[in-house]
Enzyme design. Sequence first.
Site, PDB file in Angstrom:
ATOM      1  N   CYS A  46      49.033  72.449 -11.759  1.00  0.00           N
ATOM      2  CA  CYS A  46      49.731  73.653 -11.310  1.00  0.00           C
ATOM      3  C   CYS A  46      48.779  74.558 -10.533  1.00  0.00           C
ATOM      4  CB  CYS A  46      50.381  74.384 -12.475  1.00  0.00           C
ATOM      5  SG  CYS A  46      49.228  74.813 -13.764  1.00  0.00           S
ATOM      6  N   ASP A  57      47.902  67.175 -17.947  1.00  0.00           N
ATOM      7  CA  ASP A  57      48.714  68.291 -17.431  1.00  0.00           C
ATOM      8  C   ASP A  57      48.076  69.591 -17.920  1.00  0.00           C
ATOM      9  OD1 ASP A  57      50.650  69.982 -16.494  1.00  0.00           O
ATOM     10  OD2 ASP A  57      52.268  69.238 -17.771  1.00  0.00           O
ATOM     11  N   ASP A  89      47.361  68.300 -27.991  1.00  0.00           N
ATOM     12  CA  ASP A  89      47.486  69.711 -27.550  1.00  0.00           C
ATOM     13  C   ASP A  89      46.885  70.587 -28.643  1.00  0.00           C
ATOM     14  OD1 ASP A  89      49.517  71.210 -25.311  1.00  0.00           O
ATOM     15  OD2 ASP A  89      48.875  72.451 -27.015  1.00  0.00           O
ATOM     16  N   GLN A 102      58.266  73.655 -19.785  1.00  0.00           N
ATOM     17  CA  GLN A 102      58.348  73.851 -18.329  1.00  0.00           C
ATOM     18  C   GLN A 102      59.439  74.864 -18.007  1.00  0.00           C
ATOM     19  OE1 GLN A 102      56.455  72.541 -15.943  1.00  0.00           O
ATOM     20  NE2 GLN A 102      55.268  71.081 -17.150  1.00  0.00           N
TER      21      GLN A 102
HETATM   22  C1  LIG Z   1      50.721  73.135 -18.364  1.00  0.00           C
HETATM   23  S1  LIG Z   1      50.980  72.973 -20.067  1.00  0.00           S
HETATM   24  C2  LIG Z   1      51.586  71.328 -20.119  1.00  0.00           C
HETATM   25  C3  LIG Z   1      52.491  70.973 -21.259  1.00  0.00           C
HETATM   26  C4  LIG Z   1      53.301  69.692 -21.160  1.00  0.00           C
HETATM   27  N1  LIG Z   1      52.586  68.603 -20.566  1.00  0.00           N
HETATM   28  C5  LIG Z   1      54.630  69.921 -20.458  1.00  0.00           C
HETATM   29  O1  LIG Z   1      54.889  69.344 -19.383  1.00  0.00           O
HETATM   30  O2  LIG Z   1      55.458  70.669 -21.014  1.00  0.00           O
HETATM   31  C6  LIG Z   1      49.371  72.932 -20.641  1.00  0.00           C
HETATM   32  C7  LIG Z   1      49.209  72.729 -22.141  1.00  0.00           C
HETATM   33  O3  LIG Z   1      47.812  72.609 -22.425  1.00  0.00           O
HETATM   34  C8  LIG Z   1      47.555  73.125 -23.726  1.00  0.00           C
HETATM   35  N2  LIG Z   1      46.085  73.363 -23.717  1.00  0.00           N
HETATM   36  C9  LIG Z   1      45.388  74.248 -22.968  1.00  0.00           C
HETATM   37  N3  LIG Z   1      44.059  74.068 -23.155  1.00  0.00           N
HETATM   38  C10 LIG Z   1      43.925  73.034 -24.033  1.00  0.00           C
HETATM   39  C11 LIG Z   1      42.792  72.361 -24.594  1.00  0.00           C
HETATM   40  N4  LIG Z   1      41.563  72.726 -24.287  1.00  0.00           N
HETATM   41  N5  LIG Z   1      43.024  71.330 -25.426  1.00  0.00           N
HETATM   42  C12 LIG Z   1      44.292  70.981 -25.757  1.00  0.00           C
HETATM   43  N6  LIG Z   1      45.397  71.575 -25.250  1.00  0.00           N
HETATM   44  C13 LIG Z   1      45.214  72.586 -24.396  1.00  0.00           C
HETATM   45  C14 LIG Z   1      48.465  74.324 -23.842  1.00  0.00           C
HETATM   46  O4  LIG Z   1      48.768  74.582 -25.187  1.00  0.00           O
HETATM   47  C15 LIG Z   1      49.717  73.837 -23.036  1.00  0.00           C
HETATM   48  O5  LIG Z   1      50.667  73.286 -23.909  1.00  0.00           O
END
Ligand SMILES: C[S@@+](CC[C@H](N)C(=O)[O-])C[C@H]1O[C@@H](n2cnc3c(N)ncnc32)[C@H](O)[C@@H]1O
Length: 400
Positions: free
Chosen positions: A356, A329, A285, A235
């Site tokens: 977001c 998230d 993730d 974040q």
């Molecule tokens: C907004 S970030 C949230 C990370 C964490 N929850 C935080 O608060 O730091 C979104 C995350 O989704 C992962 N991501 C995006 N698409 C994905 C998918 N289809 N399956 C698994 N992870 C995914 C990205 O690698 C990223 O770490």
Amino acid sequence: MKVKVEKLDNFGRGIAHLNEKIVFIENALVGEEVDIEIKKETKKIIEGKVLDYHSTSPKRIKTLCPHYYVCGGCHLEHLSLVEENKFKEAKIKDILKKFADVTIPINNIIAKNAYFYRNKITLHVKNKKIGYYQDKTNELTEISNCPLANSKINNLLEPLKTLARDNDIEKIVIRSSNDEKQILLNLTGHIPNYKSILPLVDVLIINDKVLTKKSFINTNIGSKQYQISANSFFQVNKELTKNLYDEILAIVKENKYIKALDLYCGTGSIGLYLTDYIKEIIGIDYSKSNIIDANKNKLLNNSQNIKFICAKVEDVITNYSNIDLIIVDPPRAGLDKKTIKTINTIEPQSIIYVSCDVVTLARDLKILKEKYYIKSIKPFNMFPRTYHVECICHLILQEN
Ligand SMILES: C[S@@+](CC[C@H](N)C(=O)[O-])C[C@H]1O[C@@H](n2cnc3c(N)ncnc32)[C@H](O)[C@@H]1O
């Protein structure tokens, strides 16, 4: 051509009408009368640029950033923070009403400092000049400082200018710990003369090669410790992330959850924040770097009841059942259809949706609402001076 701004659109642009067309105008506030030059015109819309202000809004403020009007990274620096917060609350309300017929109260946006909040920035170099690419263009705006970034990051810009003169740098990513004690610099390009920058950073990576003892920085959110590598997600708001996670924690504390999924878990930051209050947590993730850091973070926080899986959420979510809490998230694209369908089949007692992008949140809530009712939606101004806003939505399974 003179127009009067009637309201702001979701991107913070002024909206007016001219010859029965909608006019979108950057840097124009409600009530302002402006002369515009037409930049683009289609059958229905006009994009205009302000040439002159006949009247200005009392909500207009003097901007702090010397690059604001050319850089394009920020959208609302000309509006006071109080008004920016009101704009974001109204934006969430409007979008959720329009696309998901959600009408619950959305107010008391949580916000802190308007400036110096970012712990990470990405810059580019063109003709030895360091700056940001203007939105959707190849035009680089050279910057001397970025008032969104914290001071540890800004202090590195002058030495980086010297480095850029002596090398062929293409891209610069600077990331600091939330307490601004550690700094990671990740460079791309032809950079043989890098020695001068070494004493100024804790981690130096050039073209994926680690040139320092450490390859990550240590940071914290509240009492939880995290290691973050160059390619991992974290974040960006160094102050408000604790408030965001505390809100999730407060929801969790109200209930006794046994087994939770932390979907799109990044480096495990949310799940690890909750381990004292949930018996078992599984974080998922798809980024290898995130999951390597997440497993290190599990050790750092001595958390035995959490495990991490490196996979696409949509590929593995069908493996789970008997889950009473699902935290999601996702990135701005929101949840894919298969994931929503499976969540509805798993039927957790609660869903905490951290979003977001309120447009994709609305799209997903429209489907989740068939089985869940919305208990609360709390907005967080994680990205002041831009039009972006974060929300936490708490959903509860409806009883039949
Ligand atoms: C907004 S970030 C949230 C990370 C964490 N929850 C935080 O608060 O730091 C979104 C995350 O989704 C992962 N991501 C995006 N698409 C994905 C998918 N289809 N399956 C698994 N992870 C995914 C990205 O690698 C990223 O770490």
